[in-house]
Design an enzyme around this catalytic site. Sequence first.
Site, short mmCIF file in Angstrom:
data_model
loop_
_atom_site.label_atom_id
_atom_site.label_comp_id
_atom_site.label_asym_id
_atom_site.label_seq_id
_atom_site.Cartn_x
_atom_site.Cartn_y
_atom_site.Cartn_z
N SER A 237 0.85 -1.18 0.00
CA SER A 237 0.00 0.00 0.00
C SER A 237 0.89 1.24 0.00
CB SER A 237 -0.95 -0.04 1.19
OG SER A 237 -1.99 0.89 1.03
N HIS B 101 -6.63 -5.80 -2.03
CA HIS B 101 -5.58 -4.94 -1.48
C HIS B 101 -4.69 -5.78 -0.57
CE1 HIS B 101 -3.85 -1.03 -0.95
NE2 HIS B 101 -3.95 -1.08 0.36
N ASP C 188 -8.42 -5.05 -6.39
CA ASP C 188 -8.14 -4.05 -5.36
C ASP C 188 -8.99 -2.80 -5.60
OD1 ASP C 188 -7.05 -2.21 -3.58
OD2 ASP C 188 -4.99 -2.83 -3.95
#
Length: 682
Positions: free
Chosen positions: A507, A626, A594
């Site tokens: 991320s 994600h 995602d």
Amino acid sequence: MKKNYMNKLSLSIFLFLILVSNIKAQNMTEETATPILDRELFFGNPEISGGQLSPDGKWISFMKEYEGIMNIWVKKFDEPFEEARPLTNSKRPMQGYFWSFDGKYILYVKDENGDENVNIFAVDPMATAEINEVPVSRNLTPLKEITARINLVSKKNPDLMMVLLNDRDKAWFDLYQLKISTGELTKIYENNDRVTGFDFDWDEKLRILSKTDEKGSTVTYKIEGEKLAPIYETSVSEQAYVTGWTPDNKKAYFVSNKGDLNLSTLLLMDLETLKITKIESDPKNKVDFGGLSTSDLTRKIISTSYTDDKTTYYWQDKSWESSYKFLQSKFPGRELSFQSSTNDEKKLLVAIYGDKYAAEVYYFNVETKELLLQYVPRPALKNVEQYLAPMTSVSYKSSDGLEIPGYLTIPVGSDGKNLPVIILVHGGPKGPRDNWGYDSQVQFLANRGYAVLQPNFRASGGYGKKFLNAGDLQWGKLMQDDITWGVKYLISEGIANKDKVAIMGGSYGGYATLAGLAFTPELYACGVDIVGPSNIFTLLESIPAYWEAGRAFFYAMVGDPKTVEGKKRIEEASPLFSSDKIIKPLLIIQGANDPRVKQAESDQIVVALRDKRKQVSYLLADDEGHGFRKPVNNMAMYAETEKFLAEILGGRYQQEMPENVAIRLGEITVDISKVTYEPKNK
């Protein structure tokens, strides 16, 4: 001549003894050297996890593998775990589960292949099923492309929950009452006015609403009949939330860092007079308020907590404090957490853990002090604990002198000098932080011979408002300096081999990886980007609709793309536009579903690097979002990651892998020559 013979004999014996000594030393080294631990120990399914006692303590539920995926099982408390029955057969790892207050249902939430379109499900823990089957689960929110959130689980009427649904408007959540037994949904509040919080008191009466405007300011209101009266306000750079109520429901506990408060503080507000009283903040004056624990029986405070390097508890309930200290005496040097409790708060499940220990879960009877081991989630890891590495707190100064805390893990058996290093950057970025304790990624990398630094860069949570907001508009700038200066710190201390430093993260950590390779191209030998954004413009354009309330918060972090200055900042901070500066090998890992950092973020940077003839590899899983959650995908991802790192940094890696992992790795490995990206706005 005799003397000469004796000298030769002595020399021969001496050389023989040296040879024997060397052989023994070599054998001892081979016997005591840290072995390469199978990656399945770190990333495969645990045998048992997530144990919870039923409300009456007669049953225990837990997660265990069913057809390759962790699912919910149940057994009578006094039965062996081998006698347990599976309750679910989800093909997707779940995001959590719990018992209803009366024990009639187990409720859980899950999405589809990582798309974060979440539904709420219920299953009867006492239901039976045919052989090799599981009981039927009911989808209580059978709606497509919505994200269901649980706001309240009723104790007064255990058949009810309060849930939030964005079915009417994808950007905003309406409040519903959900009847578990029938699935009946009754709308309580239609959210047409940017409500971002609903707070109920002990009697489960809706007392407080919070609304966030377009500028990110949040106003908290008390409900007076049909009217709303404002009682508190915070700006986009401040935080406040309700965390509990006094037993008589007349006053609400707030946590706030408004105004002159730097460290978030526990406050008490009288809702009639609006008088605010400070209850407490960190006694050491170092970190934010951590957590408030209250008893459902007495409605009084059990403890408060604060997390610096580790978590410290301050007890107000003597019984709970006594139990905690008793357990501490049984497990010196370990941390513990209360994982589950019966309704009468007399029977507990307690997790015992540490940085270099496999966790254990015990049953504890508060009255009798009976302590029984229930399960070890990863018993195979328990057998090799001597090869797990300690995690140590460190700190260093960044480019502007700001003190940056973090954690350093040195491989077992190493002298801690001139090592290949992985800079492991956490996600968020604003609010989350790394914490002390067992970390599968860290232990995996340390076992492969790498020192691992986890920097809690500015914008990480828990260190006060100034530290949190110091990251605003600093993506790729001071926030990146905090990471860069961590590398310099390790080099100056002689820990890092300056030619063998890699950066890796998920991320925001993936973004920091791309930024590190683009903005400090000589610093790192390579990078591993896991679901990281490469182009902040397209990141902002594609955030989920239900994040609309946080748009001003995002703009405060990275810049407003609608302004000239904001566009300039975003372009400078986006690694995509400096991809020509990337000169070191890069591995990119992405989930196709995602919703936060969409596949386009990875596709763009892959295409840019490929077309510039840079060295880039790409893994793309069609059943992930994600981050990877399915064990076979995780195993494949880390098999490729450790090989990639070993080839560049010279660390160790496990060459063999199970057939299903090898097949899956082949399936998710992308031929980069076929990757395309077509921008929406050319």
